[in-house]
Each structure stands twice: as C-alpha cells, then as structure tokens.
Scaffold this active site. Structure first.
Site, mmCIF file in Angstrom:
data_model
loop_
_atom_site.group_PDB
_atom_site.id
_atom_site.type_symbol
_atom_site.label_atom_id
_atom_site.label_comp_id
_atom_site.label_asym_id
_atom_site.label_seq_id
_atom_site.Cartn_x
_atom_site.Cartn_y
_atom_site.Cartn_z
ATOM 1 N N GLU A 94 0.839 -1.212 0.000
ATOM 2 C CA GLU A 94 0.000 0.000 0.000
ATOM 3 C C GLU A 94 0.865 1.250 0.000
ATOM 4 O O GLU A 94 0.580 2.229 -0.694
ATOM 5 C CB GLU A 94 -0.902 0.021 1.239
ATOM 6 C CG GLU A 94 -1.875 -1.136 1.336
ATOM 7 C CD GLU A 94 -1.312 -2.344 2.079
ATOM 8 O OE1 GLU A 94 -0.118 -2.659 1.905
ATOM 9 O OE2 GLU A 94 -2.082 -2.971 2.817
ATOM 10 N N CYS A 121 -2.119 -2.832 7.161
ATOM 11 C CA CYS A 121 -1.528 -2.783 8.505
ATOM 12 C C CYS A 121 -1.703 -1.386 9.095
ATOM 13 O O CYS A 121 -2.078 -0.430 8.403
ATOM 14 C CB CYS A 121 -0.048 -3.174 8.457
ATOM 15 S SG CYS A 121 1.025 -1.827 7.927
ATOM 16 N N CYS A 128 0.295 1.512 7.403
ATOM 17 C CA CYS A 128 -0.292 1.916 6.118
ATOM 18 C C CYS A 128 -1.567 2.717 6.331
ATOM 19 O O CYS A 128 -1.829 3.690 5.618
ATOM 20 C CB CYS A 128 -0.556 0.697 5.238
ATOM 21 S SG CYS A 128 0.982 -0.034 4.623
HETATM 22 N N1 THU Z 1 2.338 -6.394 4.166
HETATM 23 C C1 THU Z 1 1.847 -5.566 3.203
HETATM 24 O O1 THU Z 1 2.435 -5.417 2.125
HETATM 25 N N2 THU Z 1 0.695 -4.906 3.457
HETATM 26 C C2 THU Z 1 0.001 -4.987 4.627
HETATM 27 O O2 THU Z 1 -0.911 -4.216 4.882
HETATM 28 C C3 THU Z 1 0.331 -6.049 5.568
HETATM 29 C C4 THU Z 1 1.725 -6.564 5.470
HETATM 30 C C5 THU Z 1 3.595 -7.098 3.902
HETATM 31 C C6 THU Z 1 4.762 -6.612 4.715
HETATM 32 C C7 THU Z 1 5.647 -7.833 4.743
HETATM 33 O O3 THU Z 1 6.439 -7.833 3.575
HETATM 34 C C8 THU Z 1 4.676 -8.993 4.654
HETATM 35 O O4 THU Z 1 3.447 -8.470 4.208
HETATM 36 C C9 THU Z 1 4.463 -9.719 5.958
HETATM 37 O O5 THU Z 1 4.118 -8.850 6.973
#
Ligand code: THU
Length: 129
Positions: free
Chosen positions: A53, A84, A87
């Site tokens: 994101e 998360c 983000c």
């Molecule tokens: N991750 C994302 O790309 N977006 C999110 O909102 C949740 C987590 C990624 C970060 C990391 O590379 C992997 O997912 C595991 O946490």
C-alpha cells in the site's frame, strides 16, 4: 473495479518477499483516473520493509498525484487482507476519504473506508494547542 483488482493481483506477483513469503499487491486509483500499483518490498533489516500500500502511495505522490478515490489490496489469504496500522496512518493523511477494497486472490472482496479503519487518527491538526 475488476480492472483495479487485476492490476493489484499483477503487482502482487512482483513482490519481493523472501523472508515472509507473504506477497501483497495494491492498486491505488487517483482522482484523475491514474492508477498506481505497488507490492511489498522486504529487507534483511526487517524494519526497512515497505508494504504494498505504501509503495503504491509513495509512487503516486512522487508522480504528483494528491487526490485519491480508492485502493485495492490483494493477498493470498482466506479472508480479504486488511492494511496494517502503519499503512492506515500513512493513507489517512494523504487520502482521508479513501475507499479501501480488501481482496484475496480467489476473488473474495470486502469494501470499507480509511476513516473506518483508523478512526480518530493522529493528523497534523493535533499539533495545534
Ligand atoms: N504487508 C503488506 O504489504 N501490506 C500490509 O498491509 C500487511 C503486510 C507485507 C509486509 C511484509 O512484507 C509482509 O506483508 C508480511 O508482513
């Protein structure tokens, strides 16, 4: 919407996630119709990882976009994947009215908004005394 989901899915395949093996893709639609995609980019220094994101948002802002309609997030999860906390914080500052479409690779989607995902957010107006 179908096109955005397809773009987020394609972006997900470009994820650099050798540590978690958890690939995420995002497609952020700007008010002017441009779509910016992003994937997660991990690092051996784990904290340096950037989520899909934020990759999409930083790409968009660096290309001059400042107003956004929606973001689609795709991961290979049972239930649609929510963004998360970091983000959410970053998205709400630049795009306080953003629609958030959470999806999985099987086509299951759930729609919400950034204001619902991060109520009472910490924004710059809090600096005022
Ligand atoms: N991750 C994302 O790309 N977006 C999110 O909102 C949740 C987590 C990624 C970060 C990391 O590379 C992997 O997912 C595991 O946490």
């Amino acid at each position: 919407m179908k096109k955005l989901i397809a773009m987020a899915k394609a972006a997900r395949l470009k994820a650099y996630a050798p540590y978690s093996k958890f690939k995420v893709g995002a497609a952020l639609e700007a008010a002017d119709g441009r779509v910016f995609t992003g994937c997660n980019v991990e690092n051996a220094s784990y904290a340096a990882t950037c989520c899909a994101e934020r990759t999409a948002l930083y790409k968009a802002v660096s290309e001059g976009a400042r107003s956004f309609k929606r973001i689609v997030i795709v991961a290979d999860t049972k239930k649609p994947c929510p963004p998360c906390g970091i983000c959410r914080q970053v998205l709400v500052e630049i795009a306080p009215k953003l629609e958030v479409v959470m999806a999985n690779t099987h086509g299951c989607t759930s729609v919400t908004s950034i204001s619902e995902l991060i109520p009472n957010a910490f924004l710059a107006d809090r600096f005022k005394r």
